[in-house]
Design a protein around this motif. Sequence first.
Motif, PDB file in Angstrom:
ATOM      1  N   VAL A 300      75.275  19.022  20.985  1.00 17.81           N
ATOM      2  CA  VAL A 300      75.123  18.750  19.553  1.00 17.81           C
ATOM      3  C   VAL A 300      73.963  17.799  19.283  1.00 17.81           C
ATOM      4  CG1 VAL A 300      77.548  19.182  19.022  1.00 17.81           C
ATOM      5  CG2 VAL A 300      76.819  16.878  19.691  1.00 17.81           C
ATOM      6  N   GLY A 301      73.413  17.219  20.334  1.00 15.09           N
ATOM      7  CA  GLY A 301      72.311  16.289  20.123  1.00 15.09           C
ATOM      8  C   GLY A 301      71.628  15.942  21.435  1.00 15.09           C
ATOM      9  N   PHE A 302      70.581  15.139  21.312  1.00 14.93           N
ATOM     10  CA  PHE A 302      69.830  14.659  22.468  1.00 14.93           C
ATOM     11  C   PHE A 302      69.444  13.202  22.225  1.00 14.93           C
ATOM     12  CE2 PHE A 302      69.014  19.205  22.191  1.00 14.93           C
ATOM     13  CZ  PHE A 302      69.169  19.651  23.498  1.00 14.93           C
ATOM     14  N   ALA A 351      64.557  24.270  17.205  1.00 12.53           N
ATOM     15  CA  ALA A 351      64.476  25.733  17.243  1.00 12.53           C
ATOM     16  C   ALA A 351      65.319  26.289  18.387  1.00 12.53           C
ATOM     17  CB  ALA A 351      63.008  26.165  17.401  1.00 12.53           C
ATOM     18  N   PHE A 352      65.377  25.530  19.504  1.00 17.09           N
ATOM     19  CA  PHE A 352      66.157  25.961  20.657  1.00 17.09           C
ATOM     20  C   PHE A 352      67.649  25.767  20.423  1.00 17.09           C
ATOM     21  CE2 PHE A 352      67.987  24.933  24.912  1.00 17.09           C
ATOM     22  CZ  PHE A 352      67.824  26.181  25.497  1.00 17.09           C
ATOM     23  N   CYS A 353      68.016  24.653  19.803  1.00 23.40           N
ATOM     24  CA  CYS A 353      69.424  24.340  19.514  1.00 23.40           C
ATOM     25  C   CYS A 353      69.535  24.037  18.024  1.00 23.40           C
ATOM     26  CB  CYS A 353      69.907  23.152  20.324  1.00 23.40           C
ATOM     27  SG  CYS A 353      69.963  23.423  22.100  1.00 23.40           S
ATOM     28  N   PRO A 354      69.634  25.023  17.182  1.00 24.47           N
ATOM     29  CA  PRO A 354      69.682  24.779  15.734  1.00 24.47           C
ATOM     30  C   PRO A 354      70.804  23.815  15.359  1.00 24.47           C
ATOM     31  CG  PRO A 354      69.404  27.107  16.190  1.00 24.47           C
ATOM     32  CD  PRO A 354      69.702  26.456  17.505  1.00 24.47           C
ATOM     33  N   GLY A 355      70.494  22.909  14.461  1.00 29.81           N
ATOM     34  CA  GLY A 355      71.494  21.977  13.942  1.00 29.81           C
ATOM     35  C   GLY A 355      71.690  20.719  14.766  1.00 29.81           C
TER      36      GLY A 355
END
Length: 523
Positions: A300-302, A351-355
């Motif tokens: 969900v995040g980085f 773009a790789f992990c939308p949202g």
Amino acid sequence: MRKKVTTTLVLVAGLLGVAVPVLAALYLAHRQSMDAEVRLAMTMAEEVLRRADDVGDQAITAYRSLAEVDGFGPCSDADIERMRRLELQLSSIEVVGRVDGDRLICSSMGLPPGGIPLGPPLWTSSLDSRIRPAVDLGLGDGNQFLVLQKANFAVAVNPQVLLDSFEDRQDFSMGIVGYTSRKLMSGRGAFNERWLNRLGNEHSAVLFDGNHLVALRKSNTYDVAAFVAVPVALLRSRLYSFAKVLVPISLIPGALLCFGIFRLARHRASLASQLRAALKRREFSLHYQPIMELASGRIVGFEALMRWRNREGTRLRPDLFIPAAEDCGLIPQFTEYALECATREIPRLIAFCPGVFVSINLASSDLHSERTIDLLRNLLQTPGIKPENIVVEATEHSFLDPQRAGLIVAGIRALGIRVAIDDFGTGYCGLSHLTNLETDFLKIDKVFVEAAGTESATGQVALHIIRIAKTLGLKIIGEGVENEGQAAFLREHGVEFGQGWWFHAAMPLEKILKLPSGNSGAG
């Protein structure tokens, strides 16, 4: 200006590196010399008092023997012979005799015509003994005796018998005094009756009056006390003797500490130069550690983390170069550098992990500068980046000035960017400060995640932090998750997110983009 301040601080630290061990050695020398003198003085006072008590015991023996009803007439030949036997038996007694008024009418010395004048007693003790400290018995040798009288009986003592164990310590003052009367019975050197005030209800005491270190001992049997006083000049001499040994020894660690400080300062100065050059050469890069939703296992995040590989290919640890950057005032440049990298790379992550959101670390100084708000505003102007895609996080100690930090945090949140408190539980941010700050996430430090559920001293801290966060309506991220047990503990107690080696290590963008699925994480 900063260089001058740093140089001054290094010089001060170097001087302290030498001075502190030397001062510690002087303090230790002072304590050791004082302790040694106190022990010696108290031992001597105990010996003087033992001798005084022994004289008292022998005097009582003489009085009782003379008081026996045995048919001898007072001062008869048989009585005088008995007194002579007592004198021989009692090692500390020089003369045994009978008194009438203030005259020694007969004694173990014989029956002098008209008796020997003793003069009036100087005082009477609380045990009803009459004390005459300096009496000439007419022996022709000029000696004066301490005469102790009880009823009509008396004994004479050479006062030096109380002190002659310490003939080799003429530099010490010592003696026996009447405790109630405060008068000297036998002694040499200095004496101040006010010393006895320190005893009070105690039987021993030590005091320093500015001129002497004084040890006092009070008798349990008789109305007397012994004192031994060490002159300050002798204390200084003993201190000097200890210091001559300890100070040179202390200079060795002092010199090593000083050398280490200057070496560290040179290293820091060198590192500062390297950091400036590395910024120009753009040797720093961002790595991203996935943040997982614990319930679903999705990314969900980085968290964006700064990494440095120098020209030689050597990787340098962030816990070394980040503090160095703070010390030499390079944090604003680092923050700007990190946000420039984020401007290029975050759109590709989204773009790789939308949202997903990307968490960017800010330093304490960033929360004191309005320039931080401008940099973040510029970041949001990047195509593909929305406010909900950005979280900024700062360590707990960054909020020590809640008024100043609160203004910057409010400005950041006004942009729609969420705020996280990092490493919570390791700093000094009070709960009252936390409630006044507008934040969105609380990150549990890995130390408490590791200890969670164990019997260690910090085993319950994670639970307290979870309760605090839930009370304040904050989302929780557990850091440093290294095994499934820790992940299960966090899930069980309602923690929404986690990050750590159990899920993924921090990786450069290109490796992130090669993960099997953009919105799922490997367990």
